[in-house]
Design an enzyme around this catalytic site. Structure first.
Site, mmCIF file in Angstrom:
data_model
loop_
_atom_site.group_PDB
_atom_site.id
_atom_site.type_symbol
_atom_site.label_atom_id
_atom_site.label_comp_id
_atom_site.label_asym_id
_atom_site.label_seq_id
_atom_site.Cartn_x
_atom_site.Cartn_y
_atom_site.Cartn_z
ATOM 1 C CG PHE A 137 -1.818 1.248 1.257
ATOM 2 C CD1 PHE A 137 -2.997 1.250 0.539
ATOM 3 C CD2 PHE A 137 -1.466 2.385 1.966
ATOM 4 C CE1 PHE A 137 -3.828 2.374 0.539
ATOM 5 C CE2 PHE A 137 -2.286 3.498 1.972
ATOM 6 C CZ PHE A 137 -3.470 3.493 1.258
ATOM 7 C CG ASP A 221 5.621 3.814 1.841
ATOM 8 O OD1 ASP A 221 5.638 4.413 2.935
ATOM 9 O OD2 ASP A 221 4.607 3.741 1.128
ATOM 10 C CE LYS A 250 0.017 6.161 7.814
ATOM 11 N NZ LYS A 250 -1.358 6.509 8.187
#
Length: 406
Positions: A137, A221, A250
Protein backbone atom coordinates in the site's frame (compact mmCIF):
# COMPACT_ATOMS: atom_id res chain seq x y z
CA UNK A 1 -37.09 22.31 14.03
CA UNK A 2 -35.60 18.96 13.07
CA UNK A 3 -33.00 17.58 15.43
CA UNK A 4 -30.29 15.46 13.82
CA UNK A 5 -27.60 13.28 15.31
CA UNK A 6 -23.96 13.55 14.36
CA UNK A 7 -24.36 10.27 12.46
CA UNK A 8 -27.13 11.88 10.40
CA UNK A 9 -24.96 14.91 9.69
CA UNK A 10 -21.98 12.76 8.70
CA UNK A 11 -24.09 10.55 6.46
CA UNK A 12 -25.58 13.59 4.72
CA UNK A 13 -22.57 15.90 4.44
CA UNK A 14 -19.44 13.73 4.18
CA UNK A 15 -18.34 11.65 1.21
CA UNK A 16 -19.07 7.95 1.61
CA UNK A 17 -15.59 6.62 0.78
CA UNK A 18 -14.78 6.15 4.49
CA UNK A 19 -18.02 4.37 5.38
CA UNK A 20 -19.81 5.13 8.63
CA UNK A 21 -17.81 7.00 11.25
CA UNK A 22 -17.39 4.96 14.41
CA UNK A 23 -17.54 7.76 16.98
CA UNK A 24 -17.58 11.54 17.38
CA UNK A 25 -14.52 12.60 19.34
CA UNK A 26 -14.40 16.06 20.83
CA UNK A 27 -11.01 16.26 22.55
CA UNK A 28 -7.84 14.34 23.35
CA UNK A 29 -5.07 14.46 25.90
CA UNK A 30 -2.06 12.18 26.00
CA UNK A 31 -3.12 8.64 25.12
CA UNK A 32 -6.82 9.36 25.67
CA UNK A 33 -9.81 10.56 23.65
CA UNK A 34 -13.24 11.77 24.79
CA UNK A 35 -16.45 11.53 22.80
CA UNK A 36 -19.40 13.90 22.69
CA UNK A 37 -21.00 12.17 25.66
CA UNK A 38 -17.88 12.66 27.77
CA UNK A 39 -16.77 9.02 27.69
CA UNK A 40 -13.02 8.40 27.80
CA UNK A 41 -11.19 6.00 25.45
CA UNK A 42 -7.64 4.68 25.50
CA UNK A 43 -6.25 5.43 22.04
CA UNK A 44 -3.97 2.71 20.67
CA UNK A 45 -4.45 3.80 17.05
CA UNK A 46 -3.04 7.34 17.38
CA UNK A 47 -4.62 8.52 14.15
CA UNK A 48 -3.07 5.49 12.35
CA UNK A 49 0.51 5.99 13.58
CA UNK A 50 0.27 9.78 13.27
CA UNK A 51 0.07 11.20 16.81
CA UNK A 52 3.61 10.32 17.87
CA UNK A 53 3.38 12.37 21.06
CA UNK A 54 -0.27 11.60 21.75
CA UNK A 55 -2.95 14.27 21.85
CA UNK A 56 -2.45 17.94 22.78
CA UNK A 57 1.20 17.47 23.76
CA UNK A 58 2.59 20.79 25.05
CA UNK A 59 5.46 20.76 22.53
CA UNK A 60 3.02 20.30 19.64
CA UNK A 61 0.65 22.98 20.92
CA UNK A 62 3.43 25.49 21.57
CA UNK A 63 5.01 24.94 18.15
CA UNK A 64 1.73 25.60 16.35
CA UNK A 65 0.88 28.64 18.46
CA UNK A 66 4.31 30.23 18.23
CA UNK A 67 4.76 29.70 14.50
CA UNK A 68 1.19 30.69 13.61
CA UNK A 69 1.80 34.00 15.38
CA UNK A 70 5.02 34.54 13.42
CA UNK A 71 4.82 33.18 9.86
CA UNK A 72 2.63 30.44 8.38
CA UNK A 73 3.12 30.41 4.64
CA UNK A 74 5.06 32.23 1.95
CA UNK A 75 5.21 29.66 -0.93
CA UNK A 76 8.23 27.79 -2.21
CA UNK A 77 9.54 30.79 -4.11
CA UNK A 78 11.13 31.58 -0.76
CA UNK A 79 12.84 29.72 2.09
CA UNK A 80 11.97 29.86 5.78
CA UNK A 81 13.99 29.00 8.85
CA UNK A 82 11.70 26.13 9.98
CA UNK A 83 11.85 24.56 6.53
CA UNK A 84 15.64 24.58 6.51
CA UNK A 85 15.84 23.32 10.09
CA UNK A 86 13.52 20.39 9.42
CA UNK A 87 15.33 19.44 6.21
CA UNK A 88 18.63 19.38 8.08
CA UNK A 89 17.13 17.29 10.90
CA UNK A 90 15.60 14.76 8.48
CA UNK A 91 18.90 14.39 6.64
CA UNK A 92 20.70 13.82 9.92
CA UNK A 93 18.36 11.21 11.38
CA UNK A 94 18.05 9.42 8.02
CA UNK A 95 21.83 9.42 7.60
CA UNK A 96 21.92 10.87 4.10
CA UNK A 97 25.19 12.72 4.61
CA UNK A 98 25.79 16.10 2.94
CA UNK A 99 24.55 14.96 -0.49
CA UNK A 100 21.00 14.27 0.68
CA UNK A 101 18.03 16.49 -0.16
CA UNK A 102 14.44 16.81 1.05
CA UNK A 103 11.24 17.52 -0.87
CA UNK A 104 8.24 18.50 1.27
CA UNK A 105 4.59 17.72 0.56
CA UNK A 106 1.45 17.50 2.66
CA UNK A 107 0.88 13.75 3.04
CA UNK A 108 2.30 10.30 2.52
CA UNK A 109 0.54 9.99 -0.82
CA UNK A 110 2.23 13.19 -2.01
CA UNK A 111 5.59 11.91 -0.81
CA UNK A 112 5.09 8.72 -2.82
CA UNK A 113 3.92 10.69 -5.86
CA UNK A 114 7.21 12.58 -5.71
CA UNK A 115 9.07 9.27 -5.39
CA UNK A 116 7.22 7.90 -8.42
CA UNK A 117 8.35 10.90 -10.46
CA UNK A 118 11.87 10.48 -9.11
CA UNK A 119 11.84 6.92 -10.45
CA UNK A 120 10.66 8.12 -13.85
CA UNK A 121 13.38 10.76 -13.99
CA UNK A 122 15.95 8.11 -13.20
CA UNK A 123 14.57 5.56 -15.65
CA UNK A 124 13.80 7.63 -18.72
CA UNK A 125 12.96 5.73 -21.89
CA UNK A 126 15.67 3.14 -21.25
CA UNK A 127 14.19 1.96 -17.91
CA UNK A 128 10.38 1.85 -18.27
CA UNK A 129 9.79 -0.79 -15.56
CA UNK A 130 8.96 -0.11 -11.90
CA UNK A 131 8.64 -2.98 -9.44
CA UNK A 132 6.37 -3.01 -6.41
CA UNK A 133 5.24 -5.77 -4.06
CA UNK A 134 1.96 -7.62 -4.07
CA UNK A 135 -0.37 -6.49 -1.28
CA UNK A 136 1.67 -3.30 -0.82
CA UNK A 137 0.00 0.00 0.00
CA UNK A 138 1.53 3.30 -1.14
CA UNK A 139 -1.49 5.61 -1.37
CA UNK A 140 -4.83 6.33 -3.03
CA UNK A 141 -3.99 9.00 -5.61
CA UNK A 142 -3.92 7.77 -9.21
CA UNK A 143 -0.14 7.63 -9.19
CA UNK A 144 0.31 5.95 -5.81
CA UNK A 145 -2.63 3.63 -6.43
CA UNK A 146 -0.70 2.37 -9.46
CA UNK A 147 2.07 1.39 -7.00
CA UNK A 148 -0.38 -0.28 -4.61
CA UNK A 149 -0.49 -4.05 -5.05
CA UNK A 150 -4.14 -4.52 -4.18
CA UNK A 151 -6.20 -5.27 -7.33
CA UNK A 152 -9.53 -4.72 -5.56
CA UNK A 153 -8.51 -1.13 -4.81
CA UNK A 154 -7.38 -0.48 -8.38
CA UNK A 155 -10.32 -2.08 -10.20
CA UNK A 156 -12.80 0.85 -10.08
CA UNK A 157 -10.16 3.26 -11.43
CA UNK A 158 -8.67 1.39 -14.34
CA UNK A 159 -6.67 1.99 -16.43
CA UNK A 160 -3.80 2.60 -14.05
CA UNK A 161 -0.68 4.62 -14.75
CA UNK A 162 1.45 2.17 -16.72
CA UNK A 163 4.81 0.58 -16.15
CA UNK A 164 4.33 -0.88 -12.65
CA UNK A 165 4.73 -4.61 -12.12
CA UNK A 166 3.87 -6.47 -8.91
CA UNK A 167 5.99 -9.29 -7.56
CA UNK A 168 5.92 -11.60 -4.55
CA UNK A 169 7.76 -10.42 -1.44
CA UNK A 170 10.62 -12.89 -1.82
CA UNK A 171 14.24 -12.53 -2.84
CA UNK A 172 13.67 -15.21 -5.47
CA UNK A 173 10.85 -13.23 -7.07
CA UNK A 174 12.99 -10.09 -7.11
CA UNK A 175 15.93 -11.92 -8.65
CA UNK A 176 13.66 -13.25 -11.39
CA UNK A 177 12.03 -9.88 -12.11
CA UNK A 178 14.84 -7.34 -11.96
CA UNK A 179 16.96 -6.42 -14.95
CA UNK A 180 18.67 -3.37 -16.41
CA UNK A 181 15.33 -1.98 -17.63
CA UNK A 182 14.02 -1.49 -14.09
CA UNK A 183 13.98 2.13 -12.91
CA UNK A 184 13.09 1.48 -9.27
CA UNK A 185 11.90 -0.97 -6.66
CA UNK A 186 9.32 0.33 -4.14
CA UNK A 187 9.05 -1.50 -0.82
CA UNK A 188 7.50 -1.11 2.62
CA UNK A 189 9.76 -2.56 5.33
CA UNK A 190 6.58 -3.67 7.11
CA UNK A 191 3.30 -3.83 5.20
CA UNK A 192 1.02 -2.06 7.63
CA UNK A 193 -2.18 -2.11 5.59
CA UNK A 194 -1.64 -5.79 4.75
CA UNK A 195 -1.81 -6.68 8.43
CA UNK A 196 1.62 -5.60 9.77
CA UNK A 197 3.52 -8.12 7.64
CA UNK A 198 7.32 -7.97 7.77
CA UNK A 199 9.53 -8.63 4.77
CA UNK A 200 11.49 -11.91 4.85
CA UNK A 201 14.73 -11.79 6.80
CA UNK A 202 17.52 -10.37 4.66
CA UNK A 203 15.15 -9.02 1.99
CA UNK A 204 16.22 -5.39 2.18
CA UNK A 205 19.89 -6.30 2.07
CA UNK A 206 19.33 -8.45 -1.02
CA UNK A 207 17.16 -5.73 -2.58
CA UNK A 208 19.94 -3.20 -2.05
CA UNK A 209 22.51 -5.46 -3.68
CA UNK A 210 20.29 -6.33 -6.66
CA UNK A 211 19.14 -2.76 -7.34
CA UNK A 212 22.72 -1.51 -7.22
CA UNK A 213 23.84 -4.27 -9.57
CA UNK A 214 21.17 -3.38 -12.12
CA UNK A 215 21.30 0.40 -11.69
CA UNK A 216 17.78 0.71 -10.23
CA UNK A 217 16.69 2.93 -7.36
CA UNK A 218 15.70 1.37 -4.05
CA UNK A 219 12.85 3.50 -2.70
CA UNK A 220 11.60 2.62 0.78
CA UNK A 221 8.17 3.72 1.97
CA UNK A 222 8.68 4.68 5.63
CA UNK A 223 5.38 6.51 5.98
CA UNK A 224 4.04 4.14 8.67
CA UNK A 225 7.36 2.79 9.93
CA UNK A 226 9.29 6.06 10.23
CA UNK A 227 9.71 8.67 12.97
CA UNK A 228 10.99 6.11 15.47
CA UNK A 229 8.00 3.78 15.43
CA UNK A 230 9.93 0.52 14.95
CA UNK A 231 12.72 1.24 17.45
CA UNK A 232 14.96 2.99 14.92
CA UNK A 233 14.34 6.37 13.34
CA UNK A 234 13.54 4.49 10.12
CA UNK A 235 12.98 0.78 9.65
CA UNK A 236 15.64 0.41 6.95
CA UNK A 237 18.22 1.26 9.61
CA UNK A 238 17.59 -2.12 11.28
CA UNK A 239 19.21 -3.68 8.20
CA UNK A 240 22.27 -1.44 7.97
CA UNK A 241 21.67 -0.46 4.34
CA UNK A 242 21.49 2.87 2.50
CA UNK A 243 18.54 3.31 0.12
CA UNK A 244 18.31 5.82 -2.71
CA UNK A 245 15.22 7.48 -1.28
CA UNK A 246 12.68 7.14 1.49
CA UNK A 247 9.21 8.60 1.88
CA UNK A 248 7.95 9.81 5.25
CA UNK A 249 4.77 11.36 6.67
CA UNK A 250 2.33 10.38 9.45
CA UNK A 251 4.40 10.44 12.67
CA UNK A 252 6.84 13.17 11.65
CA UNK A 253 4.11 15.79 12.05
CA UNK A 254 2.54 14.40 15.21
CA UNK A 255 -0.92 15.29 13.92
CA UNK A 256 -0.07 18.10 11.51
CA UNK A 257 -0.38 17.12 7.81
CA UNK A 258 3.11 16.90 6.29
CA UNK A 259 5.06 14.46 4.16
CA UNK A 260 8.53 14.34 2.63
CA UNK A 261 10.74 12.57 0.14
CA UNK A 262 14.31 12.20 1.40
CA UNK A 263 16.92 11.39 -1.22
CA UNK A 264 20.43 9.98 -0.89
CA UNK A 265 23.57 10.45 -3.00
CA UNK A 266 23.05 10.58 -6.80
CA UNK A 267 19.24 10.41 -6.52
CA UNK A 268 19.36 13.85 -4.91
CA UNK A 269 20.25 15.45 -8.24
CA UNK A 270 17.41 13.99 -10.33
CA UNK A 271 14.86 16.74 -9.76
CA UNK A 272 15.55 20.05 -11.47
CA UNK A 273 13.51 23.29 -11.55
CA UNK A 274 10.01 22.74 -12.87
CA UNK A 275 9.87 18.96 -12.48
CA UNK A 276 7.81 18.95 -9.29
CA UNK A 277 6.21 21.31 -6.79
CA UNK A 278 3.56 21.98 -4.16
CA UNK A 279 1.92 25.20 -3.04
CA UNK A 280 1.59 24.23 0.60
CA UNK A 281 4.40 21.70 0.91
CA UNK A 282 7.12 22.70 3.34
CA UNK A 283 5.33 25.80 4.62
CA UNK A 284 6.68 27.43 7.75
CA UNK A 285 3.85 26.26 10.00
CA UNK A 286 4.03 22.58 9.03
CA UNK A 287 7.81 22.35 9.13
CA UNK A 288 8.03 24.15 12.47
CA UNK A 289 5.61 21.67 14.03
CA UNK A 290 7.34 18.62 12.52
CA UNK A 291 10.75 19.86 13.64
CA UNK A 292 9.41 20.34 17.18
CA UNK A 293 7.78 16.88 17.20
CA UNK A 294 10.94 15.14 15.99
CA UNK A 295 12.98 17.18 18.45
CA UNK A 296 10.80 15.98 21.32
CA UNK A 297 11.00 12.36 20.15
CA UNK A 298 14.77 12.73 20.23
CA UNK A 299 14.94 14.63 23.53
CA UNK A 300 12.65 12.22 25.35
CA UNK A 301 14.31 9.07 24.01
CA UNK A 302 11.11 7.86 22.39
CA UNK A 303 12.84 5.82 19.67
CA UNK A 304 14.27 3.57 22.37
CA UNK A 305 10.95 3.70 24.22
CA UNK A 306 9.19 2.37 21.11
CA UNK A 307 11.50 -0.64 21.07
CA UNK A 308 11.17 -1.27 24.81
CA UNK A 309 7.42 -0.74 25.07
CA UNK A 310 6.79 -2.72 21.91
CA UNK A 311 8.48 -5.78 23.38
CA UNK A 312 6.60 -5.25 26.64
CA UNK A 313 3.29 -4.93 24.81
CA UNK A 314 3.80 -8.04 22.66
CA UNK A 315 4.67 -10.11 25.73
CA UNK A 316 1.63 -8.79 27.58
CA UNK A 317 -0.71 -9.64 24.68
CA UNK A 318 0.61 -13.16 24.43
CA UNK A 319 0.24 -13.44 28.20
CA UNK A 320 -3.51 -12.80 27.98
CA UNK A 321 -3.91 -16.39 26.85
CA UNK A 322 -6.94 -15.77 24.65
CA UNK A 323 -7.81 -18.57 22.19
CA UNK A 324 -8.43 -15.83 19.63
CA UNK A 325 -4.79 -14.65 19.65
CA UNK A 326 -2.50 -16.47 17.25
CA UNK A 327 0.56 -14.27 17.90
CA UNK A 328 2.10 -10.86 17.32
CA UNK A 329 3.99 -9.42 14.36
CA UNK A 330 5.90 -6.22 13.73
CA UNK A 331 8.63 -4.15 15.34
CA UNK A 332 8.59 -1.57 18.10
CA UNK A 333 5.19 0.07 18.45
CA UNK A 334 3.90 -1.14 15.07
CA UNK A 335 2.21 -4.36 16.13
CA UNK A 336 -0.13 -6.72 14.35
CA UNK A 337 -2.07 -9.14 16.54
CA UNK A 338 -2.91 -12.20 14.46
CA UNK A 339 -6.28 -13.79 15.19
CA UNK A 340 -7.30 -17.42 14.88
CA UNK A 341 -10.70 -16.47 13.45
CA UNK A 342 -11.73 -13.75 10.94
CA UNK A 343 -13.34 -11.61 13.64
CA UNK A 344 -11.11 -8.53 13.67
CA UNK A 345 -13.99 -6.13 13.02
CA UNK A 346 -15.92 -7.64 15.90
CA UNK A 347 -12.89 -7.22 18.16
CA UNK A 348 -12.59 -3.56 17.14
CA UNK A 349 -16.27 -2.98 17.91
CA UNK A 350 -16.01 -4.79 21.24
CA UNK A 351 -12.89 -2.79 22.11
CA UNK A 352 -14.70 0.47 21.43
CA UNK A 353 -17.49 -0.74 23.69
CA UNK A 354 -14.91 -1.27 26.43
CA UNK A 355 -13.34 2.16 25.86
CA UNK A 356 -10.38 1.16 23.67
CA UNK A 357 -9.53 2.35 20.16
CA UNK A 358 -7.74 -0.14 17.90
CA UNK A 359 -7.89 -0.96 14.20
CA UNK A 360 -8.46 -3.94 11.86
CA UNK A 361 -6.48 -3.68 8.59
CA UNK A 362 -7.96 -7.04 7.58
CA UNK A 363 -10.31 -9.70 8.95
CA UNK A 364 -7.63 -11.57 10.91
CA UNK A 365 -5.42 -8.79 12.29
CA UNK A 366 -5.69 -6.11 14.96
CA UNK A 367 -3.25 -3.25 14.41
CA UNK A 368 -1.77 -1.38 17.37
CA UNK A 369 0.12 1.88 16.78
CA UNK A 370 -0.09 3.89 20.02
CA UNK A 371 1.78 7.10 20.78
CA UNK A 372 5.52 6.62 21.16
CA UNK A 373 5.49 7.96 24.72
CA UNK A 374 3.21 5.35 26.28
CA UNK A 375 4.35 3.78 29.54
CA UNK A 376 3.38 1.19 32.12
CA UNK A 377 0.07 2.82 33.04
CA UNK A 378 -1.22 2.83 29.48
CA UNK A 379 0.02 -0.69 28.75
CA UNK A 380 -1.56 -2.12 31.91
CA UNK A 381 -4.86 -0.46 31.05
CA UNK A 382 -4.64 -1.67 27.45
CA UNK A 383 -4.12 -5.28 28.54
CA UNK A 384 -7.23 -5.19 30.76
CA UNK A 385 -9.38 -3.59 28.05
CA UNK A 386 -8.07 -5.78 25.23
CA UNK A 387 -8.52 -8.96 27.27
CA UNK A 388 -12.12 -7.95 27.98
CA UNK A 389 -12.68 -7.21 24.29
CA UNK A 390 -11.31 -10.59 23.22
CA UNK A 391 -13.45 -12.31 25.85
CA UNK A 392 -16.56 -10.55 24.57
CA UNK A 393 -15.94 -11.85 21.04
CA UNK A 394 -14.94 -15.34 22.25
CA UNK A 395 -18.13 -15.61 24.26
CA UNK A 396 -20.19 -14.56 21.27
CA UNK A 397 -18.52 -17.19 19.09
CA UNK A 398 -19.27 -19.88 21.66
CA UNK A 399 -22.92 -18.82 21.79
CA UNK A 400 -23.01 -19.08 17.98
CA UNK A 401 -21.62 -22.59 18.19
CA UNK A 402 -18.19 -21.79 16.70
CA UNK A 403 -15.09 -23.48 18.05
CA UNK A 404 -12.63 -20.99 19.58
CA UNK A 405 -10.22 -23.30 21.43
CA UNK A 406 -6.51 -22.55 21.04
Amino acid sequence: MTTTTWQDDAGRDLVRSFGDRMALFTRGEGAYLWDGAGRRYLDFLAGIAVNSLGHAHPVFVEAISKQAATLSHVSNYFATEPQLALAARLKRIAGTGPTGRVYFGNSGAEANEAAFKLARLHGGAERPRILSLKDAFHGRTMGTLALTGKPWMQEPFQPMVGGVEFIDSTVEALEAAIDDRVAALFVEPIKGEAGVVELPEGYLGAARELTERHGALLIIDEIQTGAGRTGEWFAFQHEGITPDAITVAKGIGGGFPIGALITFDAASDLFYPGTHGSTFGGNALGTAVADAVLGEIERAGLVANAEERGAQLRAAIEGIGSPLVEGCRGKGLLIGVGLTHPVAKAVVAAAQGHGLVVNAPNDETIRLVPALNIGDVEIDEFVDLFAASLATVSDALVLDGNEVSA
